[in-house]
Motif scaffolding. Structure first.
Motif, PDB file in Angstrom:
ATOM      1  N   VAL A  38      40.581   6.846-116.646  1.00 27.60           N
ATOM      2  CA  VAL A  38      40.767   5.436-116.310  1.00 27.60           C
ATOM      3  C   VAL A  38      39.705   4.619-117.034  1.00 27.60           C
ATOM      4  N   HIS A  39      40.135   3.712-117.879  1.00 27.05           N
ATOM      5  CA  HIS A  39      39.195   2.855-118.597  1.00 27.05           C
ATOM      6  C   HIS A  39      38.684   1.748-117.667  1.00 27.05           C
ATOM      7  N   VAL A  40      37.372   1.576-117.662  1.00 27.19           N
ATOM      8  CA  VAL A  40      36.748   0.498-116.904  1.00 27.19           C
ATOM      9  C   VAL A  40      35.845  -0.288-117.841  1.00 27.19           C
ATOM     10  N   ASP A  41      35.454  -1.483-117.406  1.00 25.30           N
ATOM     11  CA  ASP A  41      34.555  -2.312-118.189  1.00 25.30           C
ATOM     12  C   ASP A  41      33.117  -2.100-117.705  1.00 25.30           C
ATOM     13  N   GLU A  42      32.248  -3.078-117.929  1.00 17.66           N
ATOM     14  CA  GLU A  42      30.845  -2.907-117.563  1.00 17.66           C
ATOM     15  C   GLU A  42      30.687  -2.657-116.070  1.00 17.66           C
ATOM     16  N   CYS A  43      29.540  -2.091-115.706  1.00 18.07           N
ATOM     17  CA  CYS A  43      29.251  -1.749-114.318  1.00 18.07           C
ATOM     18  C   CYS A  43      28.291  -2.780-113.729  1.00 18.07           C
ATOM     19  N   VAL A  44      28.594  -3.278-112.562  1.00 13.04           N
ATOM     20  CA  VAL A  44      27.713  -4.212-111.856  1.00 13.04           C
ATOM     21  C   VAL A  44      26.776  -3.410-110.954  1.00 13.04           C
ATOM     22  N   ILE A  45      25.478  -3.570-111.164  1.00 13.88           N
ATOM     23  CA  ILE A  45      24.465  -2.917-110.336  1.00 13.88           C
ATOM     24  C   ILE A  45      23.827  -3.990-109.461  1.00 13.88           C
ATOM     25  N   SER A  46      23.959  -3.855-108.159  1.00 14.77           N
ATOM     26  CA  SER A  46      23.433  -4.876-107.258  1.00 14.77           C
ATOM     27  C   SER A  46      22.972  -4.230-105.961  1.00 14.77           C
ATOM     28  N   THR A  47      22.170  -4.947-105.210  1.00 17.69           N
ATOM     29  CA  THR A  47      21.792  -4.471-103.885  1.00 17.69           C
ATOM     30  C   THR A  47      22.947  -4.719-102.916  1.00 17.69           C
ATOM     31  N   GLY A  48      23.053  -3.869-101.907  1.00 19.74           N
ATOM     32  CA  GLY A  48      24.136  -3.993-100.942  1.00 19.74           C
ATOM     33  C   GLY A  48      23.664  -3.743 -99.526  1.00 19.74           C
ATOM     34  N   GLY A  49      24.585  -3.862 -98.593  1.00 18.65           N
ATOM     35  CA  GLY A  49      24.247  -3.762 -97.181  1.00 18.65           C
ATOM     36  C   GLY A  49      23.887  -5.127 -96.628  1.00 18.65           C
ATOM     37  N   PRO A  50      23.851  -5.281 -95.310  1.00 19.14           N
ATOM     38  CA  PRO A  50      23.632  -6.606 -94.711  1.00 19.14           C
ATOM     39  C   PRO A  50      22.264  -7.202 -94.985  1.00 19.14           C
ATOM     40  N   VAL A  51      21.225  -6.371 -95.180  1.00 18.60           N
ATOM     41  CA  VAL A  51      19.906  -6.936 -95.492  1.00 18.60           C
ATOM     42  C   VAL A  51      20.001  -7.761 -96.764  1.00 18.60           C
ATOM     43  N   SER A  52      20.667  -7.201 -97.763  1.00 19.41           N
ATOM     44  CA  SER A  52      20.851  -7.921 -99.019  1.00 19.41           C
ATOM     45  C   SER A  52      21.966  -8.957 -98.920  1.00 19.41           C
ATOM     46  N   ASN A  53      23.154  -8.514 -98.535  1.00 18.17           N
ATOM     47  CA  ASN A  53      24.330  -9.386 -98.604  1.00 18.17           C
ATOM     48  C   ASN A  53      24.237 -10.574 -97.655  1.00 18.17           C
ATOM     49  N   THR A  54      23.961 -10.304 -96.388  1.00 16.30           N
ATOM     50  CA  THR A  54      23.865 -11.388 -95.410  1.00 16.30           C
ATOM     51  C   THR A  54      22.567 -12.171 -95.584  1.00 16.30           C
ATOM     52  N   GLY A  55      21.468 -11.446 -95.824  1.00 18.93           N
ATOM     53  CA  GLY A  55      20.177 -12.112 -95.925  1.00 18.93           C
ATOM     54  C   GLY A  55      20.078 -13.058 -97.112  1.00 18.93           C
ATOM     55  N   ILE A  56      20.451 -12.579 -98.298  1.00 16.92           N
ATOM     56  CA  ILE A  56      20.392 -13.443 -99.485  1.00 16.92           C
ATOM     57  C   ILE A  56      21.376 -14.590 -99.353  1.00 16.92           C
ATOM     58  N   SER A  57      22.567 -14.313 -98.821  1.00 17.41           N
ATOM     59  CA  SER A  57      23.569 -15.374 -98.653  1.00 17.41           C
ATOM     60  C   SER A  57      23.083 -16.451 -97.692  1.00 17.41           C
ATOM     61  N   LEU A  58      22.418 -16.055 -96.614  1.00 20.04           N
ATOM     62  CA  LEU A  58      21.864 -17.040 -95.685  1.00 20.04           C
ATOM     63  C   LEU A  58      20.909 -17.983 -96.391  1.00 20.04           C
ATOM     64  N   ASN A  59      20.046 -17.432 -97.226  1.00 20.46           N
ATOM     65  CA  ASN A  59      19.106 -18.274 -97.962  1.00 20.46           C
ATOM     66  C   ASN A  59      19.821 -19.195 -98.936  1.00 20.46           C
ATOM     67  N   THR A  60      20.841 -18.689 -99.611  1.00 25.38           N
ATOM     68  CA  THR A  60      21.597 -19.515-100.545  1.00 25.38           C
ATOM     69  C   THR A  60      22.276 -20.671 -99.815  1.00 25.38           C
ATOM     70  N   ILE A  61      22.825 -20.385 -98.647  1.00 30.61           N
ATOM     71  CA  ILE A  61      23.518 -21.421 -97.878  1.00 30.61           C
ATOM     72  C   ILE A  61      22.534 -22.478 -97.386  1.00 30.61           C
ATOM     73  N   GLY A  62      21.309 -22.051 -97.093  1.00 30.23           N
ATOM     74  CA  GLY A  62      20.317 -23.047 -96.694  1.00 30.23           C
ATOM     75  C   GLY A  62      19.461 -22.665 -95.508  1.00 30.23           C
ATOM     76  N   ALA A  63      19.648 -21.450 -94.956  1.00 29.72           N
ATOM     77  CA  ALA A  63      18.797 -20.987 -93.867  1.00 29.72           C
ATOM     78  C   ALA A  63      17.639 -20.181 -94.458  1.00 29.72           C
ATOM     79  N   HIS A  64      16.460 -20.314 -93.880  1.00 29.44           N
ATOM     80  CA  HIS A  64      15.299 -19.552 -94.346  1.00 29.44           C
ATOM     81  C   HIS A  64      15.303 -18.189 -93.670  1.00 29.44           C
ATOM     82  N   ALA A  65      15.625 -17.133 -94.440  1.00 26.14           N
ATOM     83  CA  ALA A  65      15.702 -15.779 -93.907  1.00 26.14           C
ATOM     84  C   ALA A  65      14.575 -14.926 -94.465  1.00 26.14           C
TER      85      ALA A  65
END
Length: 378
Positions: A38-65
């Motif tokens: 199966v041919h795929v394109d580039e791989c995205v390497i990122s942090t995951g889980g709620p500490v990263s996903n929810t925490g970073i998103s909260l800060n982006t939205i405007g809450a200080h986490a």
């Protein structure tokens, strides 16, 4: 003492997400055939889980986490720390010698429900003492995520999880909890979560699981029956859930002691049920804006329409960030649901879990132009 809106703790991992091309495949079995290339394109390497996903998103939205998590002293751990520091959050991450960093390989082809290959790593040894409770003294709220993917949290009748939330409440914060869906055949999937939730939820002000998770944890036989019927009909489990299922499951969770219960439902939307004013008054430093507006409510918010889903990885975490950020701003319950579904929509437009999230002001401006999906609870 650090002052912040919310401390986010729990599961943290490295997400490895290959970009799949559009093939027209309708299932993973159709796409990932044994022996095929199966041919795929580039791989995205990122942090995951709620500490990263929810925490970073909260800060982006405007809450200080403020974020706290745990990794091993290995190559993946170094990548996690580097990426978290790039976003300004590396200081709260423990590096534990001799442990492996959790990682997830995300298989998320366009138009096909995602599959995760997951190693829990250092998350399995996370316990109540891994939380820096002194940080809670300067916070309004405390959010924890994914105990079913953290072995120490569900062993021994959830003793560590229950102790952690007791200690958090003693610090005066408002508490919230997110869950995850384990394999029903695994140790986490065989755990008596009903018994754990009965003891835990009096210390959880805002409970934010998915509908599928609560069906498994509270009504295992019904979960398996609906799963079998969904497979026979070639559809997802979510399509088997009826309005009465949401109301019944959330009603039990309110009876167990939670103040606000949301049941995330992916592309169908999000459901919420709330307790009465006496329970809501027992929240910590983060309080509801209008007690009458939030008391004794039962609402459904359909998902926003998306022309093409790029990846749904972390969509539930993003929706939680939208809901909690709104709650922390004293928005109405209706608006909190609306911002939750908007953040979920922003998430599925990109390959990773956080780069699509926008500020509260940006989202508020775009809401009038968005339309709801027809795939709602009815």
């Amino acid at each position: 003492m650090t002052s912040c809106d919310i401390v986010v703790a729990g599961h943290l991992c490295l997400d490895v997400t290959p970009k799949f091309r559009i093939t027209g495949a309708r299932s993973l079995a159709e796409l990932l055939r044994p022996g095929s290339l199966v041919h795929v394109d580039e791989c995205v390497i990122s942090t995951g889980g709620p500490v990263s996903n929810t925490g970073i998103s909260l800060n982006t939205i405007g809450a200080h986490a403020v974020l706290m998590g745990k990794v091993g002293d290995d190559a993946f751990g170094r990548v996690v720390i580097e990426k978290m520091r790039e976003r300004g959050f590396g200081d709260g991450i423990q590096i534990v010698p001799g442990e492996q960093t959790s990682y997830t390989i995300v298989i998320a082809p366009p138009g096909v429900d995602r599959v995760f290959l997951h190693n829990p790593g250092a998350n399995n040894t996370y316990g109540a003492d891994d939380v820096d409770y002194s940080l809670l003294d300067g916070a309004r709220a405390f959010h924890f995520g994914y105990p079913p993917l953290m072995e120490r949290m569900y062993r021994n009748g959830g003793a560590e999880l229950i102790e952690m939330f007791k200690r958090a409440k003693q610090r005066g914060v408002t508490t919230s909890l997110d869950m995850s869906l384990p394999d029903p055949r695994s140790a986490a999937g065989q755990t008596d979560w009903d018994a754990i939730l009965r003891k835990l939820l009096p210390f959880v002000d805002v409970f934010l699981p998915s509908a599928e998770e609560m069906l498994l944890f509270l009504e295992r036989a019904e979960f398996l029956r609906k799963m079998e019927r969904a497979a026979a009909q070639g559809e997802e489990l979510l399509r088997q859930l009826e309005p009465a299922d949401y109301s019944r499951l959330a009603g039990r969770l309110i009876e167990y002691g939670a103040g606000v219960v949301t049941l995330k439902s992916g592309y169908r939307g999000i459901y919420v049920r709330t307790a009465g004013p006496d329970r809501l008054r027992r929240f910590g430093r983060a309080t509801v804006g209008d007690l009458d507006d939030w008391s004794h409510r039962e609402l459904w918010e359909p998902a926003f329409h998306v022309d093409a889903v790029v990846s749904a990885t972390g969509s539930g975490d993003s929706a939680i960030a939208g809901f909690l950020a709104s709650f922390l701003r004293h928005e109405s319950l209706e608006d909190a649901l609306r911002y939750a579904t908007a953040a979920g929509r922003q998430n599925v437009l990109v390959h990773d879990a956080t780069s699509g999230i926008r500020s509260f002001e940006h989202t508020r401006a775009e809401l009038p132009s968005l339309r709801k999906s027809a795939l709602d609870i009815d």
